[in-house]
Write an enzyme that holds these catalytic residues in place. Structure first.
Site, PDB file in Angstrom:
ATOM      1  N   CYS A 189      -5.858   1.071  -1.152  1.00 32.43           N
ATOM      2  CA  CYS A 189      -4.443   0.988  -0.816  1.00 32.43           C
ATOM      3  C   CYS A 189      -4.052  -0.371  -0.221  1.00 32.43           C
ATOM      4  O   CYS A 189      -3.795  -0.488   0.976  1.00 32.43           O
ATOM      5  CB  CYS A 189      -4.009   2.106   0.129  1.00 32.43           C
ATOM      6  SG  CYS A 189      -2.218   2.216   0.176  1.00 32.43           S
ATOM      7  N   CYS A 368       2.085   2.349  -5.353  1.00 32.13           N
ATOM      8  CA  CYS A 368       1.955   2.124  -3.922  1.00 32.13           C
ATOM      9  C   CYS A 368       3.303   2.353  -3.260  1.00 32.13           C
ATOM     10  O   CYS A 368       4.207   1.525  -3.404  1.00 32.13           O
ATOM     11  CB  CYS A 368       1.490   0.678  -3.701  1.00 32.13           C
ATOM     12  SG  CYS A 368       1.178   0.328  -1.985  1.00 32.13           S
TER      13      CYS A 368
END
Ligand code: UQ1
Length: 440
Positions: A189, A368
């Site tokens: 991430c 994201c």
């Protein structure tokens, strides 16, 4: 095969004692072995469990608990509770597979075997590697001691051991430097290091403390974000909200007692700077696990399982695939990417089993949700070429409350109820429907 017995005890206990009876040096064999019961491993095992039976499908995973890590940013911001991120692994592992609660220590790809930490050997026909990447806090001198000291102002959302201390650190922040880091390694991430920065900045504003705090984002990367469309939006936000962004700046040492952090300039490594801080949010360097990175047959030079980026099949061993963060495919490492890879690996593996041509290709889709405050989010979605690949028929490089609610309330439901059951391959189908008659 049934040497271990699992104690099902009350779910009120957060840590369950686990009883295991061990027969030394047992040999198991199966058609498909999945190593790793995290996001990718469980999603794929769930799919496979519909076509294979219990004796043919082994999942190797040592953990008691499974964390939905995408919520850790919101736990850090005091928005979600830790208990909402965690489920027992036992409750997620599909019933129609054999779960060995053990860890791979050695892969022998030429013999099709894996040795485990408890001394067993597993023979497989096909192997799926889904072991993820792990935070390596110990690689930064002074960091672990500082994280364990609640007075140091050092915190990190990247571990279930530390994430609950992030919000208390934020609450104590009144003045001085609040520094947020991005390490000099691949990370899972890659948006999260700046999400927690935006959340902290928003928190300070809401509390009326913003003017006394200097907010700094120090990233090892040369850019704020890899995809231009979103990078442009993020630079604008940083400018408007007076967040100081330094690129090619890497954390190398922490002194929690003195509250000082040492950074190197990656373009001039001899150039070090020491910054005082009141809050230091650290994203540690990350790597694949030792059993993976040390195996030269399995990995590339960077220690990732070396697969073809389109088919996810191993480049030297056609009976091996990788899924998720441990794979060498150069996508952004997110749960959304693992979701998009699940069906590709599943269908391609089935084809290999039948000696057929591999039918599916992965386009590098990753997503994201860039949370930029307590009620807003930019939903970045893109492919290998770093071209936007957006699901919704509206501009996604704009901060939206709807996207914040999608991230906080909708995607966790998709994850637990669909993805963990092998029923979510990412939003590609949804995207096609949403864009019917429109552009791509
Ligand atoms: C997604 O599929 C996914 O995996 C479950 C995520 O991981 C947590 C995400 O953050 C996102 C954004 C997606 C994509 C889903 C939609 C509905 C756009």
């Amino acid at each position: 095969m049934f040497a271990r017995c699992y104690n099902k005890i009350s779910h009120l206990n957060s840590i369950r004692p686990f009883s295991s009876t061990k027969i030394l040096n047992e040999t198991h064999s199966c058609k498909v072995l999945v190593v790793g019961g995290g996001t990718g491993g469980l999603a794929l095992t769930a799919k496979l469990s519909r076509t294979l039976n219990k004796s043919n499908l082994i999942l190797l995973e040592p953990s008691n608990d499974h964390y939905y890590q995408p919520l850790f940013t919101l736990v850090g911001g005091g928005i979600e509770k830790m208990k909402d991120t965690r489920k027992y692994e036992e409750d997620l592992v599909p019933k129609n597979c054999t779960w060995l609660k053990d860890k791979a220590v050695d892969f022998n790809l030429k013999k099709n075997t894996v040795n485990t930490a408890l001394g067993d050997k597993i023979e497989y026909d096909y192997l799926i590697v889904a072991t993820g990447i792990i935070p390596r806090y110990e690689l930064i001198p002074g960091l672990v001691e500082s994280l364990k000291n609640p007075e140091s102002g050092v915190c990190s959302i990247y571990s279930p051991n530390y994430v609950e201390n992030v919000f208390p650190v934020m609450q104590k922040l009144n003045s001085g430097n609040a520094i947020f880091t991005f390490p000099n390694s691949p990370v899972k991430c890659p948006g999260a290091p700046q999400k927690i920065c935006y959340i902290t900045e928003d928190y300070l504003r809401k509390e009326g403390k913003r003017t006394n705090v200097n907010v700094i984002y120090n990233t090892s990367l040369p850019v704020i974000f890899g995809v231009k469309r979103y990078a442009d939006a993020l630079w604008k936000i940083c400018k408007e909200r007076d967040i100081n962004v330094n690129t090619r700046t890497n954390l190398v040492r922490v002194n929690g007692e003195k509250k000082e952090a040492t950074f190197e300039n990656l373009d001039k490594p001899e150039e070090k700077s020491i910054l005082p801080f009141s809050m230091l949010h650290v994203v540690p360097p990350m790597s694949t696990t030792e059993a993976i990175s040390s195996n030269k047959d399995l990995t590339n030079a960077a220690g990732f399982v070396e697969v073809d980026k389109s088919t996810m099949q191993h480049v030297r061993f056609p009976n091996i695939f990788a899924i998720g963060d441990c794979s060498s495919s150069p996508n952004s490492k997110t749960a959304a990417a693992a979701a998009a890879q699940t069906n590709v690996v599943f269908e391609n593996l089935k084809a290999v089993m039948k000696n057929q041509k591999l039918p599916l290709t992965y386009d590098g889709y990753a997503s994201c949700p860039l949370v930029t405050g307590y009620d807003k989010c930019i939903l970045a979605e893109f492919d290998y070429e770093l071209n936007p690949l957006e699901t919704f028929p509206f501009r996604q490089d704009v901060e939206r409350t709807s996207m914040f609610l999608l991230k906080k309330d909708v995607i966790p439901v998709i994850y637990w109820n669909l993805m963990m059951k092998g029923l979510w391959n990412g939003p590609a189908l949804f995207r096609k429907i949403m864009h019917l008659g429109l552009h791509k």
